[in-house]
Design a protein around this motif. Sequence first.
Motif, mmCIF file in Angstrom:
data_model
loop_
_atom_site.group_PDB
_atom_site.id
_atom_site.type_symbol
_atom_site.label_atom_id
_atom_site.label_comp_id
_atom_site.label_asym_id
_atom_site.label_seq_id
_atom_site.Cartn_x
_atom_site.Cartn_y
_atom_site.Cartn_z
ATOM 1 N N THR A 136 25.338 8.253 3.813
ATOM 2 C CA THR A 136 25.753 9.492 3.151
ATOM 3 C C THR A 136 25.351 9.486 1.679
ATOM 4 O O THR A 136 25.248 8.436 1.044
ATOM 5 N N GLU A 137 25.133 10.685 1.155
ATOM 6 C CA GLU A 137 24.811 10.881 -0.255
ATOM 7 C C GLU A 137 25.671 12.028 -0.779
ATOM 8 O O GLU A 137 25.440 13.188 -0.433
ATOM 9 N N PRO A 138 26.713 11.750 -1.571
ATOM 10 C CA PRO A 138 27.578 12.830 -2.068
ATOM 11 C C PRO A 138 26.798 13.797 -2.962
ATOM 12 O O PRO A 138 25.985 13.376 -3.797
ATOM 13 N N LEU A 139 27.053 15.076 -2.774
ATOM 14 C CA LEU A 139 26.516 16.110 -3.657
ATOM 15 C C LEU A 139 27.585 16.568 -4.651
ATOM 16 O O LEU A 139 27.306 16.740 -5.834
ATOM 17 N N ALA A 186 19.606 14.528 7.576
ATOM 18 C CA ALA A 186 19.796 15.113 8.909
ATOM 19 C C ALA A 186 20.793 16.260 8.910
ATOM 20 O O ALA A 186 20.821 17.053 9.851
ATOM 21 N N GLY A 187 21.643 16.351 7.855
ATOM 22 C CA GLY A 187 22.624 17.416 7.832
ATOM 23 C C GLY A 187 23.568 17.299 6.653
ATOM 24 O O GLY A 187 23.355 16.504 5.738
ATOM 25 N N ILE A 188 24.628 18.115 6.711
ATOM 26 C CA ILE A 188 25.649 18.180 5.664
ATOM 27 C C ILE A 188 26.961 17.631 6.218
ATOM 28 O O ILE A 188 27.284 17.836 7.396
ATOM 29 N N ARG A 214 44.996 27.575 2.241
ATOM 30 C CA ARG A 214 44.771 26.527 1.246
ATOM 31 C C ARG A 214 44.063 25.360 1.918
ATOM 32 O O ARG A 214 44.548 24.833 2.913
ATOM 33 N N VAL A 215 42.921 24.987 1.363
ATOM 34 C CA VAL A 215 42.098 23.909 1.916
ATOM 35 C C VAL A 215 41.943 22.814 0.871
ATOM 36 O O VAL A 215 41.603 23.106 -0.295
ATOM 37 N N ALA A 216 42.203 21.586 1.258
ATOM 38 C CA ALA A 216 41.916 20.429 0.406
ATOM 39 C C ALA A 216 40.476 20.006 0.643
ATOM 40 O O ALA A 216 40.080 19.732 1.774
ATOM 41 N N LEU A 217 39.698 19.975 -0.421
ATOM 42 C CA LEU A 217 38.273 19.653 -0.336
ATOM 43 C C LEU A 217 38.009 18.409 -1.180
ATOM 44 O O LEU A 217 38.161 18.440 -2.401
ATOM 45 N N ALA A 218 37.639 17.306 -0.513
ATOM 46 C CA ALA A 218 37.468 16.035 -1.215
ATOM 47 C C ALA A 218 36.014 15.732 -1.549
ATOM 48 O O ALA A 218 35.714 15.222 -2.636
ATOM 49 N N GLU A 219 35.119 16.031 -0.624
ATOM 50 C CA GLU A 219 33.722 15.668 -0.867
ATOM 51 C C GLU A 219 32.801 16.499 0.017
ATOM 52 O O GLU A 219 33.147 16.857 1.149
ATOM 53 N N LEU A 220 31.637 16.819 -0.517
ATOM 54 C CA LEU A 220 30.595 17.515 0.230
ATOM 55 C C LEU A 220 29.274 16.841 -0.097
ATOM 56 O O LEU A 220 28.965 16.604 -1.269
ATOM 57 N N GLY A 221 28.533 16.503 0.946
ATOM 58 C CA GLY A 221 27.284 15.794 0.706
ATOM 59 C C GLY A 221 26.321 15.913 1.867
ATOM 60 O O GLY A 221 26.525 16.693 2.801
ATOM 61 N N ALA A 222 25.256 15.127 1.807
ATOM 62 C CA ALA A 222 24.235 15.111 2.858
ATOM 63 C C ALA A 222 24.261 13.742 3.537
ATOM 64 O O ALA A 222 24.663 12.744 2.936
ATOM 65 N N SER A 250 16.083 5.861 -1.371
ATOM 66 C CA SER A 250 17.488 5.858 -1.763
ATOM 67 C C SER A 250 17.703 6.512 -3.122
ATOM 68 O O SER A 250 18.722 6.289 -3.757
ATOM 69 N N ASP A 251 16.708 7.308 -3.582
ATOM 70 C CA ASP A 251 16.883 7.958 -4.883
ATOM 71 C C ASP A 251 18.014 8.975 -4.800
ATOM 72 O O ASP A 251 18.121 9.745 -3.860
ATOM 73 N N ALA A 252 18.881 8.958 -5.813
ATOM 74 C CA ALA A 252 20.073 9.800 -5.799
ATOM 75 C C ALA A 252 19.712 11.259 -6.069
ATOM 76 O O ALA A 252 18.724 11.573 -6.728
ATOM 77 N N LEU A 253 20.549 12.132 -5.553
ATOM 78 C CA LEU A 253 20.366 13.560 -5.785
ATOM 79 C C LEU A 253 21.018 13.937 -7.101
ATOM 80 O O LEU A 253 22.117 13.484 -7.425
ATOM 81 N N PHE A 254 20.340 14.776 -7.871
ATOM 82 C CA PHE A 254 20.883 15.232 -9.150
ATOM 83 C C PHE A 254 21.023 16.742 -9.097
ATOM 84 O O PHE A 254 20.073 17.459 -8.770
ATOM 85 N N ILE A 255 22.233 17.232 -9.410
ATOM 86 C CA ILE A 255 22.513 18.661 -9.338
ATOM 87 C C ILE A 255 22.959 19.143 -10.703
ATOM 88 O O ILE A 255 23.851 18.564 -11.325
ATOM 89 N N GLU A 256 22.330 20.195 -11.170
ATOM 90 C CA GLU A 256 22.703 20.822 -12.430
ATOM 91 C C GLU A 256 22.718 22.329 -12.223
ATOM 92 O O GLU A 256 21.762 22.911 -11.702
ATOM 93 N N THR A 257 23.826 22.962 -12.617
ATOM 94 C CA THR A 257 23.947 24.408 -12.468
ATOM 95 C C THR A 257 23.966 25.064 -13.833
ATOM 96 O O THR A 257 24.063 24.413 -14.867
#
Length: 386
Positions: free
Chosen positions: A49-52, A126-128, A241-249, A259-266
């Motif tokens: 897994t790779e957290p986003l 392979a997915g989310i 109400r939903v508890a959301l802990a982590e979302l990733g690929a 194994s290069d990490a994903l970098f997200i900037e908004t």
Amino acid sequence: MGALYMLGSLCVLSLNQPNWGSVRTLAPLSCRLSHITLLPCMSTQDVTTEPLFSFTTPAARRTAITQWERIDDVIMGGVSSSRLVEPSDPNQRAALWTGVLRVDGGGFCGTRTRPLVSPIDLSRFAGIYIDAALISDGEVASRVWKMTLRTQNDRGEVVYQAEWQPSNADALARAFLPFTSFRLVRGPLIIPGAPPLSADLLASVYQLGLTISKFRIADPSGALPYAARLSDAEFRSGPFRVALAELGAYRVGDRDVRSDALFIETTDATLSSPPFLLWLLRPLQQFVFSEAIRRRRQARMLLRRRDAKLSGWGARLWGQRVMKRGVKRMTRVKAFLEGLAELGNDLAVASLTLPLRLLFSVVFRWIRLLKRLRSREPQLKMPQLQ
């Protein structure tokens, strides 16, 4: 009883935050998951897994929340509302997606990432996966849950979506959504003949989002089971109400050894600069089509549907007496001043939109007149052959 029912409905429409006093909480809300639902031919040793976005620590949670924005049905005249917030207890290791889902004028709540500075490359995955739990009630199946991926640098309604479900227990669970389960949709309908979510498309993902709705992903061509929406008996509206802990690929096995990490900037900026005229008219648009004005209008319409004898002014006065004085506990002076300000806003909006409404009225009158004249034209009769 009718008045009490209307009061309950209008409380949902008018209040920004529902009363969560009776909502269940996740006991420790720890980082550990209660269970992981694996897909066929998968094992915990196969999955990488790779957290986003991580919401498990206060610092990471604050950063991640700022990268998301709401996308509720108010954009199409609805009255649903939701937001992604921090929990009241900083030791809880999840963000909270809270809101009120209503079917009046819409029927969905959503949260999505802000515009990305650069797209995310998910082609080697392979997915989310999503670590989440529904903590307001145990009725997960009474709503439709969707995950969204946008592969075009725009804000259009054509996106890839897949259905999923959070845990319905007082503990987080991990849900896996393979990319093969995503379909290109417009609204809730699959676009016939659309390409699958390929590695080329996944190389440039511009947005991710979550949606809760009454409407299932459906195929109008009949290639897949068609069930456009939950029935009124199946669907549960109101607070959630939903508890959301982590979302990733995630990836499976040795699909990719990188194994290069994903970098997200908004960014808070829009995807492209609007034309000068639209930029100039934006304050007027935000005033005329403000969410507060739409919610008040929907509340009055709902009142009048429940009581046919109630006029528009009667609905407005009912709101003054019951909502402001009764629910919000305002003083007479404060309730009067707020009601007067709302009336002033409504009159200003009506005067600003009057020229446009007159123009549309003239256009539609001409269209009806032309149709009536064409229907009266004599029809030529073909001579009959002897």
